[in-house]
Design an enzyme around this catalytic site. Structure first.
Site, PDB file in Angstrom:
ATOM      1  N   GLU A   1      76.406 -28.218 -42.499  1.00  0.00           N
ATOM      2  CA  GLU A   1      77.697 -28.620 -41.948  1.00  0.00           C
ATOM      3  C   GLU A   1      77.624 -30.093 -41.576  1.00  0.00           C
ATOM      4  O   GLU A   1      76.754 -30.509 -40.808  1.00  0.00           O
ATOM      5  CB  GLU A   1      78.067 -27.809 -40.703  1.00  0.00           C
ATOM      6  CG  GLU A   1      79.452 -28.188 -40.186  1.00  0.00           C
ATOM      7  CD  GLU A   1      79.832 -27.477 -38.902  1.00  0.00           C
ATOM      8  OE1 GLU A   1      80.895 -26.856 -38.870  1.00  0.00           O
ATOM      9  OE2 GLU A   1      79.056 -27.561 -37.931  1.00  0.00           O
TER      10      GLU A   1
ATOM     11  N   GLU B   1      80.921 -18.580 -33.246  1.00  0.00           N
ATOM     12  CA  GLU B   1      80.098 -19.774 -33.058  1.00  0.00           C
ATOM     13  C   GLU B   1      80.238 -20.270 -31.625  1.00  0.00           C
ATOM     14  O   GLU B   1      81.348 -20.384 -31.109  1.00  0.00           O
ATOM     15  CB  GLU B   1      80.544 -20.869 -34.022  1.00  0.00           C
ATOM     16  CG  GLU B   1      79.774 -22.170 -33.881  1.00  0.00           C
ATOM     17  CD  GLU B   1      80.246 -23.240 -34.850  1.00  0.00           C
ATOM     18  OE1 GLU B   1      79.500 -24.212 -35.056  1.00  0.00           O
ATOM     19  OE2 GLU B   1      81.364 -23.106 -35.381  1.00  0.00           O
TER      20      GLU B   1
ATOM     21  N   ASP C   1      74.218 -22.925 -34.460  1.00  0.00           N
ATOM     22  CA  ASP C   1      74.497 -24.238 -35.036  1.00  0.00           C
ATOM     23  C   ASP C   1      73.525 -25.246 -34.433  1.00  0.00           C
ATOM     24  O   ASP C   1      73.465 -25.410 -33.213  1.00  0.00           O
ATOM     25  CB  ASP C   1      75.947 -24.629 -34.742  1.00  0.00           C
ATOM     26  CG  ASP C   1      76.361 -25.940 -35.381  1.00  0.00           C
ATOM     27  OD1 ASP C   1      75.703 -26.964 -35.111  1.00  0.00           O
ATOM     28  OD2 ASP C   1      77.352 -25.948 -36.137  1.00  0.00           O
TER      29      ASP C   1
END
Length: 273
Positions: free
Chosen positions: A235, A141, A174
Site C-alpha cells: 500500500e 483495519e 498495516d
C-alpha cells in the site's frame, strides 16, 4: 491501486495491471469507494484474464459512521457496506478491507467510549451477515491516532473483531500504522494472530517498502512465528489525484515513479518472504 487512482475501472488501467503482473504481483487491491457492480465486474474480468486475484478496499465516511449515536447514520453505514459487498462480489473478490469500524478522519475530541465500541460491533455484525451471503469477508483495519480514534493498535482491534464474533469479519495489520502505534511488531502480531487475514506492507513515508524506517525484519519474523499465510499487499500513495493526496496527506513524492515503487516493493517483499 491507490498509488494511481480511486477508480481503476477504465480500460487503460489494463496496462498497469499487466505491468504489476510482470513485477510479480499475484493480486490487486481494487478501490470500491464508489461501488458500481457493472464496473467492478469488468475490472475483475480484466484482472482474471491476467491471472491476478482481485481484492476490495474501501473506507467509511462521517455520514456513514458505524459509531454514530444516530440510528439513521448507522443504517447508512450498513447500506454503504452492503453496496460495497455487492461490488466486491461482482469483482470476484472474497475480501473487502479497510477502516470499516469507524469513519476516517473524524474525531470527537476525546477517546472512544464503550457505547461507540458497541455500536461499531453491532453495525459490523449486521454487515458481516450480509457479507457471508455473498462470499465476502470484511477485514477491519486499525489506523493510527491521527486518522481514527476507535481502535489504534492490534490488540484493541482484535478484541473488537472477537466481540463482533462472526467468521466473515476479520482483521488487517498495516505496517504504516503499526510503526506509529506499536512498540514491537512481533508482540502486536501475536496479539491478533487468531483473527488476522490480511497485511498491508506500507513504508513509514508511504513510499517504497524497504526504503524507510519500518522494522521489516521484526515484522516478517512475527508473521513467520504466527504461521501467517494470507495476503501481503503493498500500500502506497502518490500525488496523481489531488483529492487522494489531500486525504492521505501526501504533499511530496518519496519515489521516482509508480512503476519503480511497485517493482522495487515487490522485489523487496519477496526477498523477505
Amino acid at each position: 491501486m491507490l498509488l494511481w487512482s480511486t477508480d481503476v475501472s477504465d480500460s487503460w488501467f489494463g496496462e498497469t495491471f499487466a505491468m504489476l503482473r510482470d513485477a510479480g504481483y499475484e493480486g490487486i487491491e481494487v478501490p470500491l469507494f464508489d461501488p458500481e457492480p457493472a464496473k467492478a465486474k469488468r475490472t475483475g474480468e480484466r484482472l482474471r484474464e491476467l491471472g491476478l486475484v482481485p481484492l476490495g478496499v474501501t473506507a467509511r465516511s462521517e455520514d456513514q459512521s458505524p459509531i454514530s449515536a444516530d440510528p439513521a447514520v448507522r443504517r447508512q453505514a450498513v447500506e454503504a457496506t452492503k453496496r460495497e459487498i455487492d461490488a466486491c462480489a461482482a469483482l470476484g473478490a472474497s475480501i473487502l478491507c479497510g477502516p470499516l469500524a469507524a469513519p476516517l478522519g473524524v474525531f470527537s475530541g476525546r477517546g472512544p467510549t464503550a457505547d461507540e465500541r458497541q455500536r461499531s460491533a453491532e453495525t459490523l455484525r449486521v454487515a458481516s451477515e450480509y457479507a457471508a451471503e455473498h462470499g465476502v469477508t470484511l477485514v477491519v483495519e486499525y489506523l493510527n491516532r491521527f486518522e481514527l480514534y476507535l481502535v489504534n493498535c492490534a490488540a484493541d482491534a482484535a478484541s473488537l473483531v472477537r466481540e463482533i464474533d462472526h467468521p466473515n469479519c476479520r482483521l488487517m495489520y498495516d505496517t504504516f500504522h503499526a510503526h506509529i502505534e506499536e512498540k514491537d511488531p512481533r508482540t502486536a502480531l501475536r496479539a491478533c494472530a487468531d483473527v488476522l487475514v490480511h497485511v498491508h506492507a506500507s513504508e513509514n513515508d508511504r513510499g517504497t517498502p524497504g526504503s524507510g524506517q519500518v522494522d521489516w525484519d521484526a515484522t516478517f519474523a512475527g508473521l513467520d512465528e504466527i504461521g501467517y499465510d494470507g495476503w501481503v499487499v503493498v500500500e502506497a500513495f502518490g500525488d496523481a489525484l489531488p483529492e487522494l493526496a489531500a486525504a492521505t496527506k501526501v504533499w511530496r513524492r518519496t519515489f521516482e515513479s509508480e512503476e519503480q515503487l511497485a517493482r522495487d516493493g515487490a522485489r523487496f517483499l519477496r526477498s523477505k518472504l
